[in-house]
Design an enzyme around this catalytic site. Structure first.
Site, PDB file in Angstrom:
ATOM      1  N   CYS A  68       0.747  -1.150   0.056  1.00 17.40           N
ATOM      2  CA  CYS A  68       0.098   0.009  -0.094  1.00 17.40           C
ATOM      3  C   CYS A  68       0.785   1.294  -0.152  1.00 17.40           C
ATOM      4  O   CYS A  68       1.980   1.219   0.493  1.00 17.40           O
ATOM      5  CB  CYS A  68      -0.860  -0.072   1.251  1.00 17.40           C
ATOM      6  SG  CYS A  68      -1.982   1.474   1.328  1.00 17.40           S
TER       7      CYS A  68
ATOM      8  N   SER B  80       0.657   3.826   1.854  1.00 11.34           N
ATOM      9  CA  SER B  80       1.009   4.310   3.305  1.00 11.34           C
ATOM     10  C   SER B  80       2.475   3.834   3.543  1.00 11.34           C
ATOM     11  O   SER B  80       3.180   4.477   4.259  1.00 11.34           O
ATOM     12  CB  SER B  80       0.058   3.815   4.053  1.00 11.34           C
ATOM     13  OG  SER B  80      -1.400   4.440   3.981  1.00 11.34           O
TER      14      SER B  80
ATOM     15  N   HIS C 204       4.783   5.762   1.749  1.00  4.19           N
ATOM     16  CA  HIS C 204       5.228   7.209   2.257  1.00  4.19           C
ATOM     17  C   HIS C 204       6.263   7.038   3.641  1.00  4.19           C
ATOM     18  O   HIS C 204       7.151   8.034   3.756  1.00  4.19           O
ATOM     19  CB  HIS C 204       3.939   7.718   3.226  1.00  4.19           C
ATOM     20  CG  HIS C 204       2.723   8.059   2.333  1.00  4.19           C
ATOM     21  ND1 HIS C 204       2.954   8.669   1.054  1.00  4.19           N
ATOM     22  CD2 HIS C 204       1.393   8.073   2.291  1.00  4.19           C
ATOM     23  CE1 HIS C 204       1.789   8.980   0.305  1.00  4.19           C
ATOM     24  NE2 HIS C 204       0.735   8.498   1.450  1.00  4.19           N
TER      25      HIS C 204
ATOM     26  N   HIS D 199       0.899  -3.732   6.094  1.00  2.91           N
ATOM     27  CA  HIS D 199      -0.606  -3.396   6.877  1.00  2.91           C
ATOM     28  C   HIS D 199      -1.810  -4.084   6.218  1.00  2.91           C
ATOM     29  O   HIS D 199      -3.024  -3.593   6.842  1.00  2.91           O
ATOM     30  CB  HIS D 199      -0.717  -1.912   7.492  1.00  2.91           C
ATOM     31  CG  HIS D 199      -0.889  -1.119   6.427  1.00  2.91           C
ATOM     32  ND1 HIS D 199       0.121  -0.658   5.562  1.00  2.91           N
ATOM     33  CD2 HIS D 199      -2.109  -0.534   5.858  1.00  2.91           C
ATOM     34  CE1 HIS D 199      -0.253   0.097   4.743  1.00  2.91           C
ATOM     35  NE2 HIS D 199      -1.872   0.430   4.936  1.00  2.91           N
TER      36      HIS D 199
ATOM     37  N   CYS E 117      -6.540  -3.663   4.026  1.00  4.73           N
ATOM     38  CA  CYS E 117      -6.656  -2.180   3.951  1.00  4.73           C
ATOM     39  C   CYS E 117      -7.250  -1.697   2.601  1.00  4.73           C
ATOM     40  O   CYS E 117      -8.391  -0.829   2.722  1.00  4.73           O
ATOM     41  CB  CYS E 117      -5.095  -1.675   3.825  1.00  4.73           C
ATOM     42  SG  CYS E 117      -5.138   0.259   3.676  1.00  4.73           S
TER      43      CYS E 117
END
Ligand code: CND
Ligand code: ZN
Length: 369
Positions: free
Chosen positions: A43, A45, A48, A64, A171
């Site tokens: 993902c 995220s 990031h 996650h 997610c």
């Protein structure tokens, strides 16, 4: 039970590849569960953190968006047992804090504190390397052959649900579909725009289709993402690299849409989503913006009763929403197979992030199957 050895992808510092290495994994403590990971989605995220845009504890096992099989349970665990198939939640809601009490478990105080520390609910992680702690993203750390998670982070699913596709529910699918169904409560026939059609945004598109939205306008800067968005239910597409997305959306849906979702995490695109929302409409920010970023909005627009809100984990009530999503998939009404562009072994994790950064994939998964 003794400590076990696992192989995991570890984040040490931004702008460095993850290190695939052996870690020790402690046995599950009170209220915790040892899970053999079947698959973990890649993902943005997590990207990031790697790009240094959002801080995270270090060193940390990222990942996650995972599902797997329960191998052992710690004392006091009642809701799952060895052999159960589970989707993991990165917000293992405590069930007792004020947010949980009012029915907003995605905002759980205890789980969000664990998330920001990279630990289990008691403030410590279960991974270590040569005696030093290694933290775990979202109380999961899914880029590992095995992990220990809180019982509250385990959602039991049907065993005929394929585990690699189930991972996506952890997610991207929950966040995207949930933003539509739980956060915005999109009404049938209403107009929706989705700015950013990656792994999460495509799920906002299919969530809008499930909710019976009228026009579903997909906005992206990559033509193949817009093509995918059509497959996921978009009725119109706008290539923001070629035309002004706000003007284009306002032309397709006269005066703007009832609901605009930002699914990238940038101040400019948050502003675009707000500007393409019509009078009285709702702008939903799903994207995670870099730490410290600010958005400016035209103050006069509030006289038009526009609303802007965030959506964390798609307003997930995991124990209710995940089984519903499983049923929708098994009934052929939720697209998951089409989301998996590529499968990587754990050793390919850095290639998977590079492909995500370049916008090559809808979603890729690290598969341990
Ligand atoms: P992914 O990289 O797959 O998708 C982003 C998409 O945005 C890509 O298709 C890009 O081409 C597109 N894009 C980039 N710039 C622009 C632009 N200027 N205009 C239009 N389109 C553009 O990322 P993802 O789908 O995995 O994640 C998207 C965001 O959602 C990201 O910020 C991630 O951190 C966030 C998120 C939020 C939550 C939550 O709980 N709110 C949970 N998971 C992820
Ligand atoms: Zn995510």
């Amino acid at each position: 039970m003794e400590e076990v050895q696992v192989k995991a992808a570890v984040f040490y510092r931004p702008h460095e590849p993850l290190a695939v290495e052996e870690l020790e994994l402690e046995a599950p403590r009170q209220g915790e569960v040892l899970v053999r990971v079947a698959a973990c989605g890649v993902c943005h995220s997590d990207l990031h953190f790697i790009e240094g845009l959002v801080p995270i504890a270090s060193p940390s096992v990222l990942g996650h968006e995972a599902a797997g099989v329960v191998e052992a349970v710690g004392p006091g665990v009642e809701s799952v047992r060895p052999g159960d198939h589970v989707v993991l939640s990165f917000i293992p809601a405590c069930g007792r804090c004020p947010y949980c009490a009012v029915g907003r478990p995605n905002l759980c105080t205890v789980a969000n504190r664990a998330m920001s520390r990279g630990t289990m609910l008691d403030g410590t992680p279960r991974f270590s390397r040569q005696g030093s702690p290694v933290y775990q993203m979202g109380a999961i750390g899914g880029f590992a052959t095995r992990t220990v998670v809180p019982e509250a982070g385990c959602v039991k699913i049907r065993e005929d649900m394929p585990l690699d596709r189930a991972a996506l529910l952890g997610c991207g699918v929950m966040t995207g579909v949930g933003a539509v169904i739980n956060t915005a409560r999109v009404q049938a026939g209403s107009d929706v725009a989705v700015v950013g059609c990656g792994g999460v945004g495509l799920n906002v598109v299919q969530g809008a289709a499930l909710a019976g939205a009228g026009r579903i306008i997909a906005v992206d800067i990559l033509p193949h993402k817009l093509e995918l968005a059509r497959q996921f239910g978009a009725t119109h597409t706008v290539d923001a690299s070629r035309e002004d997305p706000v003007a284009a959306v306002r032309q397709i849906a006269a005066g703007g849409v009832d609901y605009a979702f930002e699914v990238i995490g940038r101040p400019e695109t948050i502003r675009q989503a707000f500007d393409m929302t019509r009078r009285g409409g709702l702008t939903v920010v799903v994207g995670v913006a870099p730490a410290g970023a600010e958005v400016s909005l035209p103050a006069g627009a509030f006289l038009t009763e526009k609303t802007i809100t965030g959506s964390a984990y798609g307003g997930a009530r995991m124990s209710v929403d995940v089984p519903r999503l499983v049923e929708l998939y098994l009934a052929g009404r939720l697209k998951l197979d089409e989301l998996i562009s590529r499968r990587y072994p754990l050793e390919g994790i850095n290639d998977a992030f590079e492909a995500l950064r370049r916008g090559e994939v809808a979603r890729s998964i690290v598969s341990f199957l």
